[in-house]
Design a protein around this motif. Structure first.
Motif, PDB file in Angstrom:
ATOM      1  N   ASN A  35      14.578   7.633  36.368  1.00 47.04           N
ATOM      2  CA  ASN A  35      14.365   6.480  37.232  1.00 47.04           C
ATOM      3  C   ASN A  35      14.725   6.872  38.660  1.00 47.04           C
ATOM      4  OD1 ASN A  35      13.704   4.455  35.215  1.00 47.04           O
ATOM      5  ND2 ASN A  35      15.815   4.647  34.539  1.00 47.04           N
ATOM      6  N   LEU A  37      16.646   6.064  42.059  1.00 43.13           N
ATOM      7  CA  LEU A  37      17.853   5.316  42.383  1.00 43.13           C
ATOM      8  C   LEU A  37      18.121   5.340  43.878  1.00 43.13           C
ATOM      9  CD1 LEU A  37      20.249   6.773  39.619  1.00 43.13           C
ATOM     10  CD2 LEU A  37      18.769   4.763  39.439  1.00 43.13           C
ATOM     11  N   ASN A  38      18.840   4.325  44.328  1.00 39.17           N
ATOM     12  CA  ASN A  38      19.359   4.294  45.696  1.00 39.17           C
ATOM     13  C   ASN A  38      20.611   5.174  45.729  1.00 39.17           C
ATOM     14  OD1 ASN A  38      20.678   3.723  48.098  1.00 39.17           O
ATOM     15  ND2 ASN A  38      20.109   1.563  48.084  1.00 39.17           N
ATOM     16  N   ARG A  39      20.565   6.265  46.496  1.00 38.79           N
ATOM     17  CA  ARG A  39      21.687   7.192  46.535  1.00 38.79           C
ATOM     18  C   ARG A  39      22.989   6.497  46.948  1.00 38.79           C
ATOM     19  NH1 ARG A  39      21.741  12.789  47.423  1.00 38.79           N
ATOM     20  NH2 ARG A  39      19.570  12.722  48.125  1.00 38.79           N
ATOM     21  N   THR A  41      23.917   3.155  46.547  1.00 35.04           N
ATOM     22  CA  THR A  41      24.472   2.153  45.627  1.00 35.04           C
ATOM     23  C   THR A  41      24.382   2.570  44.163  1.00 35.04           C
ATOM     24  OG1 THR A  41      22.354   0.995  45.402  1.00 35.04           O
ATOM     25  CG2 THR A  41      23.785   0.337  47.241  1.00 35.04           C
ATOM     26  N   GLY A  42      23.491   3.511  43.839  1.00 33.95           N
ATOM     27  CA  GLY A  42      23.278   3.875  42.446  1.00 33.95           C
ATOM     28  C   GLY A  42      22.385   2.908  41.714  1.00 33.95           C
ATOM     29  N   HIS A  43      21.798   1.928  42.420  1.00 34.27           N
ATOM     30  CA  HIS A  43      20.934   0.929  41.791  1.00 34.27           C
ATOM     31  C   HIS A  43      19.498   1.456  41.711  1.00 34.27           C
ATOM     32  CE1 HIS A  43      23.922  -2.237  43.540  1.00 34.27           C
ATOM     33  NE2 HIS A  43      24.389  -1.623  42.464  1.00 34.27           N
ATOM     34  N   ARG A  44      18.761   0.948  40.708  1.00 36.89           N
ATOM     35  CA  ARG A  44      17.367   1.343  40.548  1.00 36.89           C
ATOM     36  C   ARG A  44      16.514   0.824  41.687  1.00 36.89           C
ATOM     37  NH1 ARG A  44      14.636   0.524  34.773  1.00 36.89           N
ATOM     38  NH2 ARG A  44      12.931   1.244  36.075  1.00 36.89           N
ATOM     39  N   ILE A  45      15.472   1.612  42.003  1.00 41.55           N
ATOM     40  CA  ILE A  45      14.509   1.210  43.019  1.00 41.55           C
ATOM     41  C   ILE A  45      13.459   0.302  42.367  1.00 41.55           C
ATOM     42  CG2 ILE A  45      12.728   2.018  44.624  1.00 41.55           C
ATOM     43  CD1 ILE A  45      15.567   2.694  45.480  1.00 41.55           C
ATOM     44  N   LYS A  46      13.145  -0.790  43.010  1.00 46.32           N
ATOM     45  CA  LYS A  46      12.160  -1.737  42.493  1.00 46.32           C
ATOM     46  C   LYS A  46      10.961  -1.765  43.429  1.00 46.32           C
ATOM     47  CE  LYS A  46      11.612  -6.620  41.215  1.00 46.32           C
ATOM     48  NZ  LYS A  46      12.273  -7.952  41.162  1.00 46.32           N
TER      49      LYS A  46
END
Length: 308
Positions: A35, A37-39, A41-46
């Protein structure tokens, strides 16, 4: 559980018809996937569907298809209009002709599907069509609509069912001339061919898919397991590139190189190791003991891939 059918309809040979279902014969689901990710925050990119000019998000019900005539000028085509031009091959695979398998250029092959009777009726008609193709030792050519496009499909018997391979149209296959025209004409000597044939004979075998292992997939699994265990990642040494100066000498050395493993295997009496069916390596389990503890207790054990 078997995958859902990609298509359901009828298989027809002249006046012989039976209901059939088409299933994918291959799968990519066993491969490692990533997946984005935002480096920070570690959140997935949508991903959002936005208007190219306003930047506003557009709901799915307001999105239509359009064909670009000129830059910025489109002809809108609705779903209903596309359904109005639906071909007979949307619901029926009509067998148009029978050809010899060697006549099909491999460049036209796209992907394979399994074809089987759909439901409890039509098995007798399906068997007649299947055994006719088998008896004639031919490939049946028909048409089918998948993903809103009509495809040519080549049907061959396989066990109790049929394998249908989608084929490309001629306009989808590029001419080899634009790539091969600049290849130099080189005269290959008989001595070179003799040495090359010797190498081929040393490497001769049968095509057995279970012998092959996806080394890149295995390397990905090892990388992820090492990172989960908190181990440092050390880059592997890349093979040195070599320039061939003397082709005859390279061929002679190749003959010796290929002969050595063959002699060693003959002395040991052991057959070359075959890779087991599918990739057996598996990521470290998420539940249970921590990766470091598990690794300390079983340092030599290979992680196993769970079956679906």
């Amino acid at each position: 559980m078997a995958p859902r059918a990609n298509w359901k309809g009828f298989l027809r040979l002249s006046l012989v018809t039976c209901p059939v279902a088409l299933y994918p014969a291959t799968s990519e689901s066993e491969k490692i996937s990533f997946n984005q990710l935002n480096r920070q925050t570690g959140h997935r990119i949508k991903y959002l569907k936005v208007d190219a000019d306003t930047g506003d998000e557009v709901p799915n019900e307001d999105i239509v298809k359009g064909y670009e005539l000129d830059k910025g000028q489109y002809i809108e085509v609705t779903k209903d209009e596309l359904e109005e031009i639906a071909l007979e091959s949307t619901r029926t695979i009509e067998i148009d002709e029978f050809v010899d398998k060697p006549d099909i250029d491999p460049r036209y092959l796209i992907r394979p599907y399994y074809l089987r009777p759909d439901g409890k009726v039509g098995h007798d008609a399906f068997a007649v069509i299947r055994e006719t193709i088998r008896e004639m030792d031919k490939v049946a050519i028909g048409r089918v609509v998948l993903t809103n496009r009509e495809h040519i499909i080549a049907l061959e018997p396989l066990d109790k069912g049929l394998v249908g391979t989608l084929l490309r149209y001629p306009y989808e296959v590029r001419s080899e001339q634009e790539y091969f025209d600049e290849i130099q004409d080189v005269k290959v000597t008989k001595d070179m061919l003799d040495l090359a044939r010797h190498i081929v004979n040393q490497k001769a075998g049968r095509f057995e898919p279970e012998k092959f292992e996806d080394h890149y997939e295995t390397a990905l699994i090892d990388l992820i397991n090492q990172k989960r265990a908190g181990k440092p990642i050390t880059p592997k040494e890349r093979p040195a590139s070599t320039n061939v100066v003397d082709l005859m000498e390279a061929l002679r050395r190749s003959v010796g190189k290929e002969a050595a493993p063959t002699k060693a295997a003959a002395k040991s009496g052991k057959k070359p190791r075959k890779a087991s069916s599918g990739q057996k390596e598996m990521l470290m389990p998420i539940e249970g003991k921590k990766p470091k503890e598990a690794a300390a207790k079983k340092p030599a054990a290979k992680p196993q891939r769970k079956s679906a």
